[in-house]
Design a protein around this motif. Structure first.
Motif, mmCIF file in Angstrom:
data_model
loop_
_atom_site.group_PDB
_atom_site.id
_atom_site.type_symbol
_atom_site.label_atom_id
_atom_site.label_comp_id
_atom_site.label_asym_id
_atom_site.label_seq_id
_atom_site.Cartn_x
_atom_site.Cartn_y
_atom_site.Cartn_z
ATOM 1 N N ARG A 7 0.673 -2.163 15.780
ATOM 2 C CA ARG A 7 0.197 -1.573 14.532
ATOM 3 C C ARG A 7 1.348 -0.851 13.850
ATOM 4 N N ALA A 8 1.313 -0.838 12.534
ATOM 5 C CA ALA A 8 2.327 -0.120 11.769
ATOM 6 C C ALA A 8 2.157 1.382 12.012
ATOM 7 N N THR A 9 3.266 2.060 12.116
ATOM 8 C CA THR A 9 3.221 3.510 12.275
ATOM 9 C C THR A 9 2.871 4.146 10.926
ATOM 10 N N ARG A 10 2.505 5.400 10.954
ATOM 11 C CA ARG A 10 2.197 6.128 9.734
ATOM 12 C C ARG A 10 3.400 6.114 8.782
ATOM 13 N N GLU A 11 4.590 6.280 9.360
ATOM 14 C CA GLU A 11 5.805 6.275 8.548
ATOM 15 C C GLU A 11 6.043 4.901 7.915
ATOM 16 N N GLU A 12 5.812 3.826 8.672
ATOM 17 C CA GLU A 12 5.991 2.479 8.147
ATOM 18 C C GLU A 12 5.005 2.201 7.014
ATOM 19 N N ARG A 13 3.773 2.622 7.212
ATOM 20 C CA ARG A 13 2.753 2.440 6.168
ATOM 21 C C ARG A 13 3.136 3.209 4.910
ATOM 22 N N SER A 14 3.552 4.447 5.095
ATOM 23 C CA SER A 14 3.927 5.283 3.961
ATOM 24 C C SER A 14 5.076 4.655 3.183
ATOM 25 N N ARG A 15 6.066 4.164 3.906
ATOM 26 C CA ARG A 15 7.221 3.531 3.258
ATOM 27 C C ARG A 15 6.798 2.258 2.527
ATOM 28 N N ALA A 16 5.958 1.447 3.129
ATOM 29 C CA ALA A 16 5.510 0.201 2.495
ATOM 30 C C ALA A 16 4.753 0.507 1.205
ATOM 31 N N PHE A 17 3.841 1.481 1.237
ATOM 32 C CA PHE A 17 3.098 1.828 0.028
ATOM 33 C C PHE A 17 4.016 2.430 -1.029
ATOM 34 N N SER A 18 5.010 3.184 -0.602
ATOM 35 C CA SER A 18 5.968 3.757 -1.539
ATOM 36 C C SER A 18 6.761 2.648 -2.236
ATOM 37 N N LEU A 19 7.188 1.660 -1.487
ATOM 38 C CA LEU A 19 7.938 0.542 -2.064
ATOM 39 C C LEU A 19 7.058 -0.320 -2.977
ATOM 40 N N ALA A 20 5.757 -0.377 -2.676
ATOM 41 C CA ALA A 20 4.831 -1.212 -3.449
ATOM 42 C C ALA A 20 4.213 -0.478 -4.631
ATOM 43 N N GLU A 21 4.556 0.778 -4.794
ATOM 44 C CA GLU A 21 3.905 1.633 -5.799
ATOM 45 C C GLU A 21 3.853 1.015 -7.195
ATOM 46 N N GLU A 22 4.897 0.348 -7.607
ATOM 47 C CA GLU A 22 4.946 -0.225 -8.951
ATOM 48 C C GLU A 22 4.355 -1.633 -9.027
ATOM 49 N N ASP A 23 3.872 -2.157 -7.916
ATOM 50 C CA ASP A 23 3.334 -3.524 -7.892
ATOM 51 C C ASP A 23 1.865 -3.485 -7.484
ATOM 52 N N PRO A 24 0.933 -3.509 -8.454
ATOM 53 C CA PRO A 24 -0.493 -3.416 -8.139
ATOM 54 C C PRO A 24 -0.990 -4.523 -7.204
ATOM 55 N N VAL A 25 -0.414 -5.713 -7.302
ATOM 56 C CA VAL A 25 -0.841 -6.809 -6.425
ATOM 57 C C VAL A 25 -0.494 -6.488 -4.976
ATOM 58 N N LEU A 26 0.742 -6.076 -4.737
ATOM 59 C CA LEU A 26 1.166 -5.745 -3.381
ATOM 60 C C LEU A 26 0.412 -4.529 -2.847
ATOM 61 N N THR A 27 0.198 -3.537 -3.693
ATOM 62 C CA THR A 27 -0.561 -2.355 -3.273
ATOM 63 C C THR A 27 -1.974 -2.744 -2.849
ATOM 64 N N ALA A 28 -2.631 -3.594 -3.648
ATOM 65 C CA ALA A 28 -3.987 -4.041 -3.306
ATOM 66 C C ALA A 28 -3.985 -4.835 -2.001
ATOM 67 N N MET A 29 -2.977 -5.693 -1.833
ATOM 68 C CA MET A 29 -2.895 -6.491 -0.601
ATOM 69 C C MET A 29 -2.702 -5.598 0.622
ATOM 70 N N LEU A 30 -1.797 -4.640 0.528
ATOM 71 C CA LEU A 30 -1.572 -3.721 1.651
ATOM 72 C C LEU A 30 -2.842 -2.946 1.970
#
Length: 84
Positions: A7-30
């Motif tokens: 499973r992704a760690t809390r830090e990994e999840r936070s970083r992924a959502f931070s990187l996807a912040e400007e991309d609504p498609v990626l944010t929804a997928m995550l």
């Protein structure tokens, strides 16, 4: 014997959502995968008619899955044209 999935760690999840912040498609997928527990196969099969934003639920593989607020917001942004 098959190894358990990591499973992704809390830090990994936070970083992924931070990187996807400007991309609504990626944010929804995550959100669909991590916050709702959908498999990649289930996520790719989701259609807009499966989404009930007012009821806060999603039909997946014949069952209704509640949408956490973050996932609902990501889908609203996507539906408002963020994914075009």
């Amino acid at each position: 014997m098959k190894e358990p999935k990591r499973r992704a760690t809390r830090e990994e999840r936070s970083r992924a959502f931070s990187l996807a912040e400007e991309d609504p498609v990626l944010t929804a997928m995550l959100s669909l995968v991590w916050d709702n527990g959908l498999t990649l196969k289930e996520m790719t099969e989701v259609k807009w008619e499966d989404v009930d934003l007012s009821g806060g639920a999603l039909r997946v593989s014949g069952r209704m899955v509640p949408l956490p607020p973050e996932t609902r917001e990501a889908l609203i942004r996507l539906g408002e044209g963020g994914g075009s």
